[in-house]
Design an enzyme around this catalytic site. Structure first.
Site, mmCIF file in Angstrom:
data_model
loop_
_atom_site.group_PDB
_atom_site.id
_atom_site.type_symbol
_atom_site.label_atom_id
_atom_site.label_comp_id
_atom_site.label_asym_id
_atom_site.label_seq_id
_atom_site.Cartn_x
_atom_site.Cartn_y
_atom_site.Cartn_z
ATOM 1 C CD GLU A 1 -2.882 0.977 2.472
ATOM 2 O OE1 GLU A 1 -2.820 0.000 3.239
ATOM 3 O OE2 GLU A 1 -3.799 1.834 2.521
ATOM 4 C CG ASN B 1 -9.445 -1.774 1.655
ATOM 5 O OD1 ASN B 1 -9.108 -2.930 1.886
ATOM 6 N ND2 ASN B 1 -9.243 -0.779 2.519
ATOM 7 C CD GLU B 2 -10.154 -2.629 6.370
ATOM 8 O OE1 GLU B 2 -10.115 -1.538 6.973
ATOM 9 O OE2 GLU B 2 -9.491 -3.620 6.736
ATOM 10 C CE1 TYR C 1 -3.258 -6.199 8.980
ATOM 11 C CE2 TYR C 1 -5.523 -5.452 8.805
ATOM 12 C CZ TYR C 1 -4.250 -5.543 8.282
ATOM 13 O OH TYR C 1 -3.960 -4.997 7.057
ATOM 14 C CD GLU D 1 -5.981 -4.776 4.326
ATOM 15 O OE1 GLU D 1 -5.815 -4.383 5.496
ATOM 16 O OE2 GLU D 1 -6.448 -4.045 3.422
ATOM 17 C CD GLN E 1 0.356 -2.440 3.806
ATOM 18 O OE1 GLN E 1 1.084 -1.794 3.065
ATOM 19 N NE2 GLN E 1 -0.799 -1.944 4.249
HETATM 20 O O1 AHR Z 1 -2.905 -2.582 6.267
HETATM 21 C C1 AHR Z 1 -3.201 -1.379 6.905
HETATM 22 C C2 AHR Z 1 -4.678 -1.029 6.822
HETATM 23 O O2 AHR Z 1 -5.428 -1.952 7.531
HETATM 24 C C3 AHR Z 1 -5.290 -1.063 5.446
HETATM 25 O O3 AHR Z 1 -5.073 0.112 4.737
HETATM 26 C C4 AHR Z 1 -6.737 -1.221 5.746
HETATM 27 O O4 AHR Z 1 -7.431 -1.887 4.720
HETATM 28 C C5 AHR Z 1 -6.752 -1.983 7.049
HETATM 29 O O5 AHR Z 1 -7.583 -1.395 7.980
#
Ligand code: AHR
Length: 513
Positions: A46, A193-194, A259, A317, A366
């Site tokens: 990103e 995205n999101e 995450y 992600e 990432q």
């Molecule tokens: O990876 C960092 C961020 O985490 C991304 O931009 C977003 O999609 C997520 O909240």
């Protein structure tokens, strides 16, 4: 039964471990039907912190050795990893990105403010051509994430045309003027995205309608990916699947984000990447199992509307998220990477392999310098993280046939809480069986009996990633503390392979005829 055993196979390290023998893995090669998509080993880059600028791209005039602006050291390290696919330009950045800002002569490209990540100025010197040429250089597929949040349908459709069309049109003429005659071969396009959060704070019903509209007009995109849920929001998946049920021809994938945080808060401290004790080791590695249960949850919903697995899960992600390194820009999400990250990487990849019937892609967040990165850079220096070595070790699973496993695991217990300590997956390709195992316990080795049945095992090879301390990491200017080392594998007896796993270890064992 517990006893002390000396394991002398970990490179120069001699590790005394207490082992117990209740762990059992049964391989079922007779049921090896599903192919593990190579794209499960994908990455994400990103416009965030020093992922692109400084990490991948330094510009052709940089004193850091580069080829057309791409860092040579990083390119070489990524090629060795056999990266199958790379997602770009975001993340949250994607829904603020207007692609025409990033094409044409660099000196004419407008600068913008990166409102999500530190409010820094983005000069757009890395745009569509730079990204797609980078993927060609790495030999990987590209996954382009379109802007739904602040873009419009026409802008998205024109971007798809600019990239993929071989016909004559204003967009393809523009591409040719900018130096690229032929279209790029891009398969994957994400539609937002999101969008439940940074991508527009939308309700699922509203986004589902928008998705159908964008996906319809982006018909040149071979594989369209709808924005999926955050972790445990089953309603988002339910609504998306329901509202696109009749449109499977325009929906090939549904994304999912999860995450792993040691301290589960988005507003307070999530814990340090390196300065932690066993309480945060435990909370992190036990939380990593949630990738397994969340997949079961969301796949269960998808199954109702799509029983033939036509829509893939794109887990685009995942990874560990900690506090940024002290003294670094909080908006840049730069964090170190320890043995704890290697454990979570090994678990995530095993979990995705084991869901091969539905998971078509996963992208660790990432690739360079951001969150759970495989590579860190500081000016001209580069570090390969423990996560890098796990990805390298697991690359043999790419495109292999999944061998289903039954895993019986001991518990790893900390202060009265318990979690399974063994996480495994297995596959077969070109006559080679690859088994990958993780032992989450930082204090105790585990002996695992692997029932391999009739599998021929003339040649046996092993590799290991482990550490002396749970917060060991590879640092700039220092010898690597964590790397891939050979691991001795004992000959199987009566169809059982005994594996003595040191504490906190990720191991690969290969059997071939
Ligand atoms: O990876 C960092 C961020 O985490 C991304 O931009 C977003 O999609 C997520 O909240």
């Amino acid at each position: 039964m517990k006893h002390l055993r000396l394991i002398s196979t970990v490179g120069a390290m001699a590790v005394a471990v207490a082992v117990s023998a209740q762990n059992k893995i049964v391989l079922h090669p007779e049921n090896a039907k599903q192919t593990i998509s190579k794209d499960i080993y994908g990455h994400f880059a990103e416009h965030l912190g020093h992922c692109i600028y400084g990490g991948i791209y330094v510009g052709a005039d940089s004193k850091i050795p580069n080829t057309n602006g791409y860092r040579n050291d990083v390119v070489d390290a990524l090629k060795a990893l056999k990266i199958p696919v790379l997602r770009w330009p975001g993340g949250c950045f994607a829904d603020t990105y207007h692609w025409k800002d990033g094409i044409g002569p660099k000196e004419k490209r407008p600068s913008i403010i990166n409102t999500n990540w530190g409010g820094v100025t983005e000069d757009n010197s890395f745009g569509t051509h730079e990204f797609l040429d980078f993927c060609e250089l790495l030999g990987c597929d590209a996954y382009v994430n379109l802007n739904v949040g602040s873009g419009d349908v026409r802008e998205a459709a024109e971007w798809v045309e600019y990239i993929t069309s071989a016909n004559e049109s204003p967009m393809t003429q523009l591409r040719k003027q900018n130096g690229r005659e032929d279209p790029w071969n891009v398969k994957y396009f994400g539609i937002g995205n999101e969008n439940w959060g940074c991508g527009g704070n939308m309700e699922p019903e509203y986004y589902a309608d928008l998705y159908r509209r964008f996906a319809t007009f982006c018909g040149g995109a071979p594989y369209r990916i709808a924005c999926g849920a955050t972790a445990d929001d089953p309603n988002w998946t339910e609504v998306l699947m329901k509202k696109t049920e009749k449109q499977h021809s325009i929906t090939q994938g549904l994304s999912l984000h999860k995450y792993t945080l040691p301290i589960n808060t988005w507003t307070g401290s999530k814990g340090s990447a390196t300065d932690f004790k066993e309480d945060l080791w435990y909370s992190t590695v036990s939380e990593a199992w949630a990738m397994d249960s969340l997949l079961d949850l969301h796949i269960g919903i998808m199954q109702k509307y799509d029983p033939n697995n036509e829509v893939g899960v794109i887990f685009d992600e995942w990874g560990c998220w900690y506090d940024v390194e002290p003294g670094t820009n909080p908006g840049f999400l730069f964090q170190q990477n320890t043995m704890r990250d290697a454990i979570v990487a090994g678990m995530g990849l095993n979990i995705f392999n084991n869901h091969a019937e539905r998971v078509q892609m996963a992208n660790i967040a990432q690739m360079v310098n951001v969150l759970q990165a495989v590579i860190l850079t500081k000016d001209e220096q580069m570090v390969l993280t423990p996560t890098y070595y796990v990805f390298k070790m697991y690359a043999d699973h790419q495109g292999a046939k999944l061998i289903p496993t039954d895993v019986q695991s001991n518990k790893y217990t900390f202060e009265g809480k318990s979690t399974k300590t063994i996480c495994a997956s297995a596959s077969e390709k070109d006559g080679v069986v690859t088994l990958t195992l993780v032992n989450l316990n930082p204090n105790k080795g585990e002996s695992v009996d692997v029932e391999i049945g009739q599998l021929a095992a003339k040649t046996l090879k092993g590799e290991i990633v482990t550490a002396s301390k749970m917060n060991d990491y590879n640092d700039f200017g220092q010898a690597e503390k964590i790397t891939l080392k050979p691991f001795d594998v004992k000959k199987p007896a009566k169809g059982v392979l005994k594996v003595d796993m040191p504490a906190m270890s990720v191991i690969k064992i290969q059997l071939s005829k």
